[in-house]
Design a protein around this motif. Structure first.
Motif, mmCIF file in Angstrom:
data_model
loop_
_atom_site.group_PDB
_atom_site.id
_atom_site.type_symbol
_atom_site.label_atom_id
_atom_site.label_comp_id
_atom_site.label_asym_id
_atom_site.label_seq_id
_atom_site.Cartn_x
_atom_site.Cartn_y
_atom_site.Cartn_z
ATOM 1 N N LEU A 147 11.744 52.383 8.298
ATOM 2 C CA LEU A 147 12.416 52.948 9.466
ATOM 3 C C LEU A 147 13.590 52.056 9.838
ATOM 4 N N PHE A 148 14.690 52.667 10.252
ATOM 5 C CA PHE A 148 15.899 51.927 10.579
ATOM 6 C C PHE A 148 16.264 52.180 12.041
ATOM 7 N N ALA A 149 16.569 51.096 12.731
ATOM 8 C CA ALA A 149 16.972 51.234 14.129
ATOM 9 C C ALA A 149 18.294 51.976 14.244
ATOM 10 N N GLU A 150 19.201 51.722 13.306
ATOM 11 C CA GLU A 150 20.482 52.416 13.263
ATOM 12 C C GLU A 150 20.552 53.216 11.963
ATOM 13 N N PRO A 151 20.950 54.486 12.018
ATOM 14 C CA PRO A 151 21.021 55.291 10.789
ATOM 15 C C PRO A 151 21.958 54.672 9.759
#
Length: 308
Positions: free
Chosen positions: A34-38
């Motif tokens: 999962l990434f905090a920023e795309p």
């Protein structure tokens, strides 16, 4: 009774739409990122996928396994998902090999992956894993990895050309010549396979390299109806037989009689095969279809294959 009773009645009558949502078996290995920023770059997403492939390889190594099927899913921030699946002929757990196949799959897509507003999640799963023993590398030339290099080439060609385009012949449990082999996708077939007896070194092959499907009808002159051929006509050319070997009798498979039939026969007939050589040294595989008197009053002759 409410809407539930009406929906149940519609389902019984086949008027309602009730899609099935089966519970699939959990994959052997599943890794999510999962990434905090795309992520707005596909190249950077592939770098993160390489890290996930390395982690999957470590887990497979701990289990003594290798993956035969890998699935990667690129989840976009707007809800769209791009699934990718690759298969291998042999178990692998090498991260560069897995990533190379993924890149081949992406390059083969008619519609390239569009990151849009970015990927906010990556998932890598290994739905199919098999035991994989450690291999010893050769000191010079890498001969111990020759089979693996061929398997890697087959995997890449299967991805580029299509899963069913690259095939491998595997033996079948049948003594009928045209049914003794089956063409399967190379990523499904296993090698090496046992093709049965091949004869002594230096002996002529027991089976021809080229088989006709269906066998081609020929005109034959024999001394007696159930004897070997002396002369035959094929494609309007006359061939004199100078040497022959046979007969090799192959009985029909009575438990599935239509499989041994030719040209619409309802039941199979016995075949007497001969390996013959004509005056020019060319070798053919002929057979007489049917036992004279017992199965048919006029047995037919067919040319089934050509030797090299």
């Amino acid at each position: 009774f409410g809407a539930e009773a009406v929906d149940a009645l519609h389902a019984l009558l086949g008027l309602g739409h009730r899609p099935l949502a089966p519970r699939r078996a959990r994959p052997a290995i599943r890794i999510d990122r999962l990434f905090a920023e795309p992520i707005g770059s596909t190249a950077y997403a592939l770098k993160r996928l390489a890290e996930m492939a390395a982690e999957a390889g470590e887990r497979l190594a701990e289990r003594g396994q290798g993956g035969r099927r890998f699935e990667a899913i690129f989840f976009r921030s707007d809800g769209l998902a791009f699934p990718l699946r690759v298969e291998t002929g042999l178990p692998v757990r090498d991260a560069p090999s897995i990533l190379r196949l993924m890149r081949e799959r992406i390059d083969a897509l008619s519609d390239p992956i569009d990151p849009g507003f970015g990927f906010d999640m990556l998932r890598l799963t290994v739905p199919l894993a098999e035991p994989m023993a450690a291999t010893q590398l050769a000191l010079e030339g890498g001969e111990a990895r020759k089979g693996e290099s061929v398997a890697a080439l087959v995997d890449r060609l299967s991805i580029r050309a299509g899963r069913g385009r690259i095939q491998r012949l595997v033996p079948c449990d049948s003594h009928i010549p045209e049914q003794a082999q089956l063409a399967l996708p190379a990523v499904e077939a296993r090698a090496p396979v046992d093709w049965g007896p091949v004869g002594e070194p230096g002996d002529p092959p027991l089976r021809p390299i080229h088989l006709f499907d269906p066998p081609q009808s020929i005109d034959v002159i024999a001394g007696v109806p159930d004897g070997p051929p002396h002369r035959f006509r094929w494609r309007r050319a006359l061939h004199d037989v100078v040497r022959f070997e046979g007969p090799e009798r192959i009985a029909p498979e009575w438990w599935r009689a239509p499989d041994g039939a030719i040209e619409g026969d309802s039941i199979g007939k016995t075949r007497d095969y001969y390996r013959v050589e004509d005056a020019r040294g060319r070798r053919y595989w002929l057979f007489r279809h049917g036992l004279y008197g017992a199965e048919t009053p006029d047995p037919g002759w067919y040319l089934h294959g050509l030797f090299a």
